[in-house]
Design a protein around this motif. Structure first.
Motif, mmCIF file in Angstrom:
data_model
loop_
_atom_site.group_PDB
_atom_site.id
_atom_site.type_symbol
_atom_site.label_atom_id
_atom_site.label_comp_id
_atom_site.label_asym_id
_atom_site.label_seq_id
_atom_site.Cartn_x
_atom_site.Cartn_y
_atom_site.Cartn_z
ATOM 1 N N THR A 160 65.085 61.658 28.751
ATOM 2 C CA THR A 160 66.297 61.719 28.039
ATOM 3 C C THR A 160 66.990 62.101 28.765
ATOM 4 O O THR A 160 67.128 62.170 29.886
ATOM 5 C CB THR A 160 66.027 61.642 27.016
ATOM 6 N N CYS A 161 68.482 61.899 29.323
ATOM 7 C CA CYS A 161 69.415 62.236 29.739
ATOM 8 C C CYS A 161 70.425 62.441 28.914
ATOM 9 O O CYS A 161 70.616 62.683 27.765
ATOM 10 C CB CYS A 161 69.910 61.282 30.477
ATOM 11 N N HIS A 162 71.504 63.044 29.806
ATOM 12 C CA HIS A 162 72.258 63.940 28.690
ATOM 13 C C HIS A 162 73.580 62.868 28.050
ATOM 14 O O HIS A 162 74.194 62.879 26.833
ATOM 15 C CB HIS A 162 73.250 64.946 29.221
ATOM 16 N N SER A 163 73.642 62.075 28.783
ATOM 17 C CA SER A 163 74.399 60.493 28.613
ATOM 18 C C SER A 163 73.214 59.138 29.563
ATOM 19 O O SER A 163 72.471 60.353 30.391
ATOM 20 C CB SER A 163 75.358 60.399 29.795
ATOM 21 N N TYR A 164 73.553 58.439 29.312
ATOM 22 C CA TYR A 164 72.970 57.220 29.686
ATOM 23 C C TYR A 164 73.727 57.000 30.646
ATOM 24 O O TYR A 164 74.422 56.309 30.116
ATOM 25 C CB TYR A 164 71.745 55.867 29.049
ATOM 26 N N CYS A 165 73.523 56.000 32.060
ATOM 27 C CA CYS A 165 74.004 55.203 32.905
ATOM 28 C C CYS A 165 73.924 54.257 32.478
ATOM 29 O O CYS A 165 72.915 53.483 32.057
ATOM 30 C CB CYS A 165 73.499 55.558 34.490
ATOM 31 N N THR A 166 74.880 53.006 32.204
ATOM 32 C CA THR A 166 74.945 52.031 32.516
ATOM 33 C C THR A 166 74.000 50.731 32.904
ATOM 34 O O THR A 166 73.271 49.703 32.608
ATOM 35 C CB THR A 166 75.540 51.196 32.143
ATOM 36 N N PHE A 167 73.399 51.477 34.523
ATOM 37 C CA PHE A 167 72.491 50.551 35.156
ATOM 38 C C PHE A 167 71.894 51.158 35.397
ATOM 39 O O PHE A 167 70.559 51.356 36.474
ATOM 40 C CB PHE A 167 73.515 50.671 36.889
ATOM 41 N N CYS A 168 71.342 52.369 34.783
ATOM 42 C CA CYS A 168 69.683 53.199 34.636
ATOM 43 C C CYS A 168 68.052 52.116 35.004
ATOM 44 O O CYS A 168 68.641 50.917 34.550
ATOM 45 C CB CYS A 168 69.725 53.584 34.168
ATOM 46 N N PHE A 169 68.196 52.495 36.471
ATOM 47 C CA PHE A 169 66.846 51.922 36.921
ATOM 48 C C PHE A 169 65.899 52.751 35.599
ATOM 49 O O PHE A 169 64.601 52.096 35.946
ATOM 50 C CB PHE A 169 65.983 51.570 38.495
ATOM 51 N N GLN A 173 62.560 53.825 30.263
ATOM 52 C CA GLN A 173 61.872 54.922 29.343
ATOM 53 C C GLN A 173 62.528 55.484 28.207
ATOM 54 O O GLN A 173 61.606 55.872 27.685
ATOM 55 C CB GLN A 173 61.470 55.363 30.370
ATOM 56 N N PHE A 174 63.513 54.617 28.395
ATOM 57 C CA PHE A 174 64.628 55.442 27.035
ATOM 58 C C PHE A 174 64.198 54.882 25.599
ATOM 59 O O PHE A 174 65.064 54.794 24.969
ATOM 60 C CB PHE A 174 66.053 55.266 27.675
ATOM 61 N N VAL A 175 63.714 53.042 25.863
ATOM 62 C CA VAL A 175 64.134 52.276 24.992
ATOM 63 C C VAL A 175 63.748 52.290 23.402
ATOM 64 O O VAL A 175 63.147 51.574 23.030
ATOM 65 C CB VAL A 175 64.986 51.571 25.637
ATOM 66 N N GLY A 207 62.796 62.449 35.686
ATOM 67 C CA GLY A 207 62.927 61.802 34.523
ATOM 68 C C GLY A 207 63.452 60.887 34.282
ATOM 69 O O GLY A 207 63.093 59.771 34.669
ATOM 70 N N GLY A 208 64.605 60.067 33.140
ATOM 71 C CA GLY A 208 65.009 61.363 32.977
ATOM 72 C C GLY A 208 65.794 61.920 33.478
ATOM 73 O O GLY A 208 66.034 62.303 34.633
ATOM 74 N N ASP A 209 65.963 63.055 32.951
ATOM 75 C CA ASP A 209 67.070 64.492 33.675
ATOM 76 C C ASP A 209 66.088 65.528 32.799
ATOM 77 O O ASP A 209 66.055 66.215 32.385
ATOM 78 C CB ASP A 209 68.517 64.555 33.302
ATOM 79 N N THR A 240 68.724 65.451 38.805
ATOM 80 C CA THR A 240 69.336 65.698 37.917
ATOM 81 C C THR A 240 71.042 65.235 37.682
ATOM 82 O O THR A 240 71.320 65.039 39.109
ATOM 83 C CB THR A 240 69.786 67.723 37.479
ATOM 84 N N LYS A 241 71.452 64.599 36.547
ATOM 85 C CA LYS A 241 72.662 64.269 36.772
ATOM 86 C C LYS A 241 73.387 65.309 35.521
ATOM 87 O O LYS A 241 74.621 64.849 35.201
ATOM 88 C CB LYS A 241 72.795 62.902 35.979
ATOM 89 N N ALA A 242 72.723 66.003 35.459
ATOM 90 C CA ALA A 242 73.381 66.825 35.001
ATOM 91 C C ALA A 242 74.968 68.172 35.392
ATOM 92 O O ALA A 242 75.556 68.494 34.300
ATOM 93 C CB ALA A 242 72.840 68.674 33.931
ATOM 94 N N ALA A 277 71.256 65.534 42.733
ATOM 95 C CA ALA A 277 72.160 65.822 41.905
ATOM 96 C C ALA A 277 72.934 64.237 42.593
ATOM 97 O O ALA A 277 73.268 63.669 43.378
ATOM 98 C CB ALA A 277 73.742 66.109 42.554
ATOM 99 N N HIS A 278 73.027 63.392 40.984
ATOM 100 C CA HIS A 278 72.738 61.513 40.466
ATOM 101 C C HIS A 278 75.042 62.243 40.531
ATOM 102 O O HIS A 278 74.788 62.536 39.506
ATOM 103 C CB HIS A 278 72.156 62.028 40.097
ATOM 104 N N TYR A 279 75.511 61.572 41.753
ATOM 105 C CA TYR A 279 76.913 61.399 41.731
ATOM 106 C C TYR A 279 77.189 59.696 42.075
ATOM 107 O O TYR A 279 76.395 59.427 42.615
ATOM 108 C CB TYR A 279 77.598 62.095 42.281
#
Ligand SMILES: *Cc1c(COP(=O)(O)O)cnc(C)c1O
Ligand code: SF4
Length: 454
Positions: A160-169, A173-175, A207-209, A240-242, A277-279
């Motif tokens: 999972t992630c601390h928030s989800y990116c709307t474009f996530c590839f 995995q999250f649904v 992940g996720g993260d 990570t995107k943390a 780091a994902h930015y």
């Protein structure tokens, strides 16, 4: 669970208050106070879209990263909140009608499942091709091994992630669709695979993260790597995107210090630890807590590299990339990849033609110093490999894309230039055709022979 409220004092940044993690999802969307100022129509659209695509956003992102006076155009709002255009009009209309009719959750879930299938949930052969097998021929869960040197590991607590990116590839995995998940909780599976593959030099924990995990869980994967049996693993990368979505992870969370000490131990023992780091926008680096997180992380001796996709509505301007890279170099982050949005999920909303992506990349590169020019791209993570658009040029009267592999399913493809017919609309490798009247790209036959039989 409440984290202990405490403060972090930074000589330059002053006092930073701890925050406890609070997160919203599609079921609690209507409890987000900040949305009160938004039209009812837009809130309904969000509800519709978030029943198909994953939605998760935390209070820090809502309060500190989004400029609500600039909604809906704000890039971080676009990055985290669902928008109508993310679904095809027909899919949107079907789901909207279901919501309007007051349908039960079961009916919504069933339609969502059907609509997701039309969104290419596993791009680039992720499920069919990259999953390694053990000596007995069984699929090794939780690993992907596509390029010789690098194994990807998906720890199950990091899905999972601390928030989800709307474009996530990795959205599939999250649904909640269990069989779609590529995850493993088994340390020994991962370790056994690494012991058996001496040509692997990099382990990428993703992940996720993975940094949603508690430090003690992460330690269970990392610490064994210090044994001599893993000397060939030179580099441990953590994707990570943390740093953007939850920088408190490195500063005030209960086990923030434990995390930093763990990374320090790895570095001291001779591993190269790289935080990938994902930015997506310089805005994500602009809060005191984000600065403090970067600084504390760097003090452990890890390197931080940045990567992220180019996206319509979020960062499709050269000056935003130039500023992002400049800020990163200022604080000691190395720009690494600029990706092309993948052919999955809400890609219709975010995609930028390759020709345009290259222009943005080039314009950004031209306006920064050499230290910021380390980002390679625009790069497509496609089935055959990572393919970089090197530029648009003309050869003997034909306008072409110059391309090269940055990574290849066959290492021999890497760094070989090849050419495609120019196409101003093309957004992905599979839409390109070879230039100069050739039938096939040089790698196509070999790649076809690698595909699993249908
Ligand atoms: C990008 C990527 C890697 C890492 O490639 P590098 O060029 O070494 O950064 C590894 N595996 C997969 C599947 C990837 O997409
Ligand atoms: S942080 Fe990465 S894995 Fe998580 S939602 Fe964003 S793109 Fe997807």
């Amino acid at each position: 669970m409440n984290s202990v409220l405490r403060f972090f004092r930074d000589p330059d940044l002053g006092t930073i208050e701890a925050r406890s993690f609070k997160v919203f999802n599609e079921r609690t969307l209507d409890r987000i106070d900040a949305l009160a100022g938004i039209s009812e129509e837009m809130r309904f659209e969000m509800q519709v879209v978030s029943s198909v695509l994953p939605f998760r956003v935390n209070q820090y992102v809502i309060e500190e990263l989004i400029d609500w006076s600039n909604v809906p155009d704000d890039p971080i709002f676009q990055l985290t909140f669902p928008q109508r255009g993310m679904l095809e009009p027909e899919a949107f209309a079907r789901m909207a009608a279901l919501h309007e009719s007051g349908a039960e959750r079961g009916a919504i879930v069933a339609l969502a499942r059907q609509l997701r299938e039309g969104l290419n949930p596993h791009p680039a052969g992720q499920l069919a091709m990259n999953r390694p097998r053990d000596f007995a021929g069984n699929i090794v869960d939780g690993l992907q091994h596509k390029y010789r040197e690098t194994v990807l590991f998906f720890p199950s607590q990091g899905q999972t992630c601390h928030s989800y990116c709307t474009f996530c590839f990795r959205w599939a995995q999250f649904v909640g669709d269990k069989e779609l998940r590529i995850a493993s909780s088994e340390t020994e599976t991962m370790l056994g695979y690494l012991r058996a593959h001496r040509d692997v030099s990099d382990l990428l924990i993703t992940g996720g993260d993975p940094l949603v995990m508690k430090t003690r869980n992460l330690a269970q994967y990392l610490e064994p790597l210090l044994a001599p049996a893993y000397d060939h693993i030179q580099t441990v990368r953590i994707g990570t995107k943390a740093l953007s979505f939850w920088p408190y992870r490195f500063v005030t969370d209960n086990d923030a210090d434990d995390l930093l000490r763990l990374l320090e131990r790895m570095v001291d023992a001779g591993k190269n630890v790289a935080v990938m780091a994902h930015y997506n926008h310089w805005w994500e680096m602009d809060t005191p807590i984000a600065r403090a997180a970067i600084r504390r992380l760097r003090e452990t001796g890890v390197t931080i590299r940045s990567q992220g996709p180019l996206l319509a509505h979020i960062n499709d301007r050269a000056e935003d990339w130039a500023r992002l890279w400049r800020e990163q170099v200022r604080v000691g982050i190395h720009p690494y990849y600029l990706f092309v949005e993948r052919d999955t999920g809400a890609r219709r909303y975010f995609e930028v033609p390759l020709a345009r992506a290259w222009e943005i990349y080039r314009d950004a590169m031209q306006s920064v110093s050499g230290l910021s020019r380390t980002a390679r791209g625009p790069s497509m993570s496609a089935g055959p490999g990572k393919v970089e658009v090197q530029g648009v040029t003309e050869i003997q009267g034909e306008k072409v894309f110059a391309l090269r592999f940055l990574q290849g399913r066959n290492p021999d493809w890497v760094q070989r230039p090849f050419f495609a017919r120019f196409d101003p609309e093309a957004t992905w490798l599979d839409q390109l055709r070879p230039a100069f009247g050739e039938e096939r790209f040089f790698f196509e036959d070999e790649y076809a022979s690698m595909l699993p039989a249908a």
